[in-house]
Design a protein around this motif. Structure first.
Motif, PDB file in Angstrom:
ATOM      1  N   LYS A   1       0.584  -0.970  -0.084  1.00 15.41           N
ATOM      2  CA  LYS A   1      -0.127  -0.032   0.280  1.00 15.41           C
ATOM      3  C   LYS A   1       0.376   1.191   0.350  1.00 15.41           C
TER       4      LYS A   1
ATOM      5  N   PHE B   1       5.723  -8.327   5.396  1.00 15.70           N
ATOM      6  CA  PHE B   1       4.465  -8.867   5.590  1.00 15.70           C
ATOM      7  C   PHE B   1       4.706  -8.811   7.862  1.00 15.70           C
ATOM      8  N   ILE B   2       3.901  -9.528   8.264  1.00 19.38           N
ATOM      9  CA  ILE B   2       4.151 -10.180   9.159  1.00 19.38           C
ATOM     10  C   ILE B   2       4.944 -11.372   9.978  1.00 19.38           C
ATOM     11  N   THR B   3       5.412 -11.021  10.977  1.00 20.81           N
ATOM     12  CA  THR B   3       5.827 -12.875  10.878  1.00 20.81           C
ATOM     13  C   THR B   3       4.715 -12.940  12.270  1.00 20.81           C
ATOM     14  N   TYR B   4       4.862 -14.296  12.418  1.00 22.94           N
ATOM     15  CA  TYR B   4       4.319 -14.846  13.611  1.00 22.94           C
ATOM     16  C   TYR B   4       5.358 -15.876  14.828  1.00 22.94           C
TER      17      TYR B   4
ATOM     18  N   GLY C   1       5.508 -17.920  18.952  1.00 24.87           N
ATOM     19  CA  GLY C   1       4.931 -18.823  19.576  1.00 24.87           C
ATOM     20  C   GLY C   1       3.874 -19.664  19.281  1.00 24.87           C
TER      21      GLY C   1
ATOM     22  N   ARG D   1       0.306 -17.750  20.642  1.00 23.26           N
ATOM     23  CA  ARG D   1       0.516 -17.131  19.037  1.00 23.26           C
ATOM     24  C   ARG D   1       1.300 -15.893  19.000  1.00 23.26           C
ATOM     25  N   LYS D   2       1.253 -14.574  18.365  1.00 28.82           N
ATOM     26  CA  LYS D   2       1.203 -13.628  17.887  1.00 28.82           C
ATOM     27  C   LYS D   2       2.235 -12.562  17.148  1.00 28.82           C
ATOM     28  N   GLU D   3       2.028 -11.814  16.908  1.00 33.34           N
ATOM     29  CA  GLU D   3       3.106 -11.272  15.658  1.00 33.34           C
ATOM     30  C   GLU D   3       3.818 -11.098  16.137  1.00 33.34           C
TER      31      GLU D   3
ATOM     32  N   LYS E   1       7.154  -5.613  19.784  1.00 31.42           N
ATOM     33  CA  LYS E   1       7.212  -5.996  21.202  1.00 31.42           C
ATOM     34  C   LYS E   1       5.841  -5.461  21.671  1.00 31.42           C
TER      35      LYS E   1
ATOM     36  N   ASN F   1      -0.681  -4.480  22.760  1.00 27.41           N
ATOM     37  CA  ASN F   1      -0.934  -4.109  21.147  1.00 27.41           C
ATOM     38  C   ASN F   1       0.590  -4.722  20.923  1.00 27.41           C
TER      39      ASN F   1
ATOM     40  N   ASP G   1      11.381 -19.784   7.889  1.00 29.03           N
ATOM     41  CA  ASP G   1      10.520 -20.734   7.683  1.00 29.03           C
ATOM     42  C   ASP G   1       9.380 -19.924   6.634  1.00 29.03           C
ATOM     43  N   GLN G   2       8.940 -18.694   7.573  1.00 32.81           N
ATOM     44  CA  GLN G   2       8.323 -17.501   7.068  1.00 32.81           C
ATOM     45  C   GLN G   2       8.462 -16.461   5.895  1.00 32.81           C
TER      46      GLN G   2
ATOM     47  N   GLN H   1       5.672 -17.213   3.113  1.00 28.91           N
ATOM     48  CA  GLN H   1       5.778 -15.764   1.888  1.00 28.91           C
ATOM     49  C   GLN H   1       6.698 -15.879   0.753  1.00 28.91           C
TER      50      GLN H   1
END
Lengths: 193, 352
Positions: A61, A80-83, A85, A90-92, A122, A128, A156-157, A161
């Motif tokens: 964007k 792109f976002i990685t995750y 946990g 599990r979170k960003e 963080k 958030n 891996d992510q 992607q």
């Protein structure tokens, strides 16, 4: 016993199949890259370039694809976002910035995803997950900052992607439609009971 | 045999399921985060002297809190609910249901409880009970470098219930403006919703963020705050917090002003050393701060190490506070008034 052995092989196969970081390569400068050359004999190079360029516009964007120095080439930066946990926690964990370089030629095209830079997240005061200002780590320098497990998770992510972008780019160039699975609704006669 | 097969099948499925979660296609359904902290403090006067918000217990292995935050986002709408239990998460940072800092009465245990809606990619509306936007330090120990807190933090707001709108002009500039309850830190307003708050965020260069904050109301008083940090190199970060507070006329006269500097240097992959140097001055008047009496000042130096082992951070810390006058509140082990106080803290914080 054979069944047990078979299942063990299956588990190892599943694990290997998901070690997606193996899809990444290192270039001549020892930087991680996802590089592909694709034969495309049935389309003119101009058409391939135009379709890929239009696809690239959907990747970000904030940024637009920029024409490269070579003929029928462009590049675009995105992220792109990685995750991190597992399960409930599990979170960003961060975001990865990357550059897509593309070039079309007669009968083929090539592209690479490179310049992968990780920005850790963080938890902020509002609960958030947000980027830590000023901290950017090139994935090649991960070992200096993070454990092997954390490095593998991000690689891996990145690979996952890259594979996803590859599939979408191919789809955009080939103009193939995503098959929509029709779910048939079963009919029932409520008068019979 | 069947049991073995069943177990192995389960293991295979678990591996498959666990790995499948590592894709980046979908948002996590419900995000759970938080922390747990515990500490040991020893004040060298053999009794607690320094009025830090947390780490209050002398010569004791004590608990901070267990902090649990839940976040869910569907499309443009999200909520955050953050609960905390323990002294740090109850009487030390939250009022009880009646609005008093009294742990003998019931508590709501709520640090954050708000709903949020992204009107566009750049414009967000948020309402509810929210952590304050003012100041450098926060309640969660996982969000601070030092374990003990600054005078500016302790005397500033902790929570501001209200409604706010944030517009991001770009990734480098955003503006928040909101209307908040008439008093800080309470779950309900005393009478009105008439405190105005605003925050201008600017990021002039990569790694440098600055927040200019203001909070002003007829009951809450007026506080101006500058919070900024700059990751100058991979190894060195510098933070700064400066604030000025004037109470509302109906509350008192005077107030406080202060500045704190936070240099931090990463000396190894898992070890960062940091210093906090703070000057905190109380203005002459009737308003009493948590710190020296009106018309005095204190200089506080805190040296902290952050030693990380995965999600666990060990925080050995040494702090020396020096008041302007002998009579500003510190006392020696024999009970005589003194200018200085010092303490050692060893804290452990596990963030998840």
């Amino acid at each position: 016993m054979k069944k047990v052995f078979g299942l063990l092989v299956l588990i190892m196969t599943v694990q290997h199949a998901f070690a997606q970081k193996d899809s990444l390569q290192v270039d001549e400068n020892n930087n991680y890259v996802y590089y592909k050359v694709v034969e495309k004999a049935n389309l003119p190079a101009d058409t391939v370039y135009e379709r890929a360029f239009n696809f690239a516009k959907t990747l970000s964007k904030e940024n637009k694809p920029a024409k490269g120095q070579a003929d029928k080439a462009f590049n675009i930066s995105s992220k792109f976002i990685t995750y991190g946990g597992m399960s409930l926690v599990r979170k960003e964990s961060g975001e990865v910035k990357y550059t897509l370089n593309f070039q079309a030629a007669d009968g083929k095209y090539r592209y690479n995803l490179s310049n992968f830079v990780f920005i850790p997240y963080k938890r902020d005061r509002y609960g958030n997950m947000t980027a830590v200002p000023g901290v950017e780590v090139a994935v090649e320098k991960f070992a200096a900052k993070y454990s092997q497990k954390e490095k593998d998770a991000v690689l891996d992510q990145i690979a996952a992607q890259s594979l996803a972008i590859e599939a979408r780019l191919k789809q955009a160039i080939d103009r193939t439609k995503v098959p929509v699975k029709q779910i048939e609704v079963k009919k029932v006669n409520t008068g019979n009971w | 045999m069947k049991k073995r097969l069943l177990l192995l099948s389960f293991a295979a499925l678990s591996v498959f399921a666990a790995k499948a979660q590592d894709t980046t296609k979908t948002d996590p359904p419900l995000v759970i985060s938080g922390s747990v902290d515990t500490y040991y403090k020893y004040d060298f006067s053999k009794h607690s002297n320094i009025p830090t918000s947390f780490a209050s217990d002398q010569n004791s292995i004590s608990i901070g809190m267990i902090d649990l935050a839940l976040k869910k986002k569907v499309g443009k709408a999200s909520f955050v609910g953050e609960l905390s239990f323990g002294p740090r998460g109850q009487v030390q940072s939250l009022p009880n249901a009646a609005g008093a800092y009294d742990e003998s009465a019931n508590s709501f245990h709520i640090q954050n409880l708000y709903v949020s809606y992204d009107v566009t990619d750049k414009f967000n509306l948020t309402g509810g009970y929210m952590a304050t936007f003012m100041g450098y330090e926060v309640i969660s120990p996982a969000g601070n470098f030092n374990y003990s807190t600054s005078y500016l933090f302790t005397n500033g707001p902790f929570q501001n219930p209200g409604f706010k709108a944030t517009y991001a002009f770009s990734s480098k500039v955003s503006l928040m403006a909101g209307i908040f309850n008439d008093s800080w830190n309470l779950y309900t307003s005393v009478n009105k919703v008439n405190t105005f708050g605003a925050q201008l965020m600017v990021s002039p260069v990569a790694g440098w963020t600055a927040y200019l904050n203001v909070l002003s109301g007829k009951l809450s008083g007026t506080e101006f705050d500058l919070t900024t940090s700059y990751q100058i190199t991979d190894m060195f970060k510098l933070g700064l917090n400066a604030a000025d507070f004037k109470p509302a006329a109906v509350v008192g006269t005077g107030g406080f002003t202060g500045v704190a500097l936070y240099p931090q240097v990463a000396v190894a992959k898992d070890v960062t050393l940091g210093l906090r140097g703070e000057y905190f001055k109380t203005k002459s008047g009737s308003y009493a701060t948590v710190g020296p009496p009106p018309g005095s000042s204190v200089f506080a130096t805190t040296f902290t190490a952050n030693i990380k082992a995965g999600p666990l951070t060990l925080m050995p810390e040494f702090r020396l506070d020096s008041n302007k006058n002998d009579t500003d509140g510190f006392s020696t082990s024999s009970g005589n008034a003194t200018k200085t106080a010092s303490q050692f803290v060893l804290a452990a914080v596990y963030a998840f």
